[in-house]
Design a protein around this motif. Sequence first.
Motif: not given
Length: 310
Positions: A161-162, A187-189, A192-194
Amino acid sequence: MRLFHKLISWILVLVLAAAVLPASAEQSPDTAVPSPSPDSTLLRLHQIDIGCGDAYLLTVGDYTVLVDCGTDSTLPIAQHVHNYPLFDYLEAVGIDHVDLYFVTHWHNDHCYNVDTLMELYGREDTVVYGSTPELYAELAPLPTGIYRHLIDGDHFTAGPLDILCVGPVFRDNLVGTFNHDSLNFIVTWGNHRFLFTGDFVERTVCKNWPEETADIDVLSFPHHGLEPMTMTKECFRHMDPRLVLIPGRQAGPVKSFAFHTAYAGKDAVYLSMKDGNLLVTSDGTNLWYAANVVPGELPLGELLPPRTED
């Protein structure tokens, strides 16, 4: 006679084609719906119904992250009240360790159970991140693991994760016991960004991080609703989330948020803890969501529609 046989053969071909083509046309919408391949790695984001504030579990393979897994109790931390629905959920999902634990601020419904969860799932290299230089005194020392101060601008890779911290703006007098002390981090996966918000989003978050906070895929909405308490309509419109996860059981804030959804200007999908446990699944390209999730089950749910262009 040979010509007759050829004619019959062509008629049969046409009849078969007429029978097959409509069936293919009917199946095309289903076959067009993407689904993850059996060997694809998935990010799963659980919003756990703990009866009050936020409680999030993220897993990618064996990598495990907790966010604000507190309690529905307002008793002092020293009372050691356990939130059994939370523990039961983690056990049902099969969690055996935690790699990262983010605590947005030091309110019981967000920070409670840190010690117990670290006793159960912590390791020597487990990192607990908070918004203050030191761990909250009522929780110190941790049974195991490391505490670190997460500040605005911190950007690092955690497993697959970023992570980017976008708030609050650093200040010396930040004590972590106010809503506006809440960590905001992305959180970037894959694609997608959360965005996780705790109880508060400062106006400066969208101003200081305009590109990073625009067009968010999944937003964990602040616990207490829209302005004047925790988020402005301008900031929410800027984020323009595709999927909004609303924590808590309080009818007032949820109703207030629903009343203000027109501020977004676009249709998003809104899920609240009134819908029980929620599960968001990402393969890095597609997003699925499910409500009323039974602990231990991992339904794929519905495919989130693509973002509508302006």
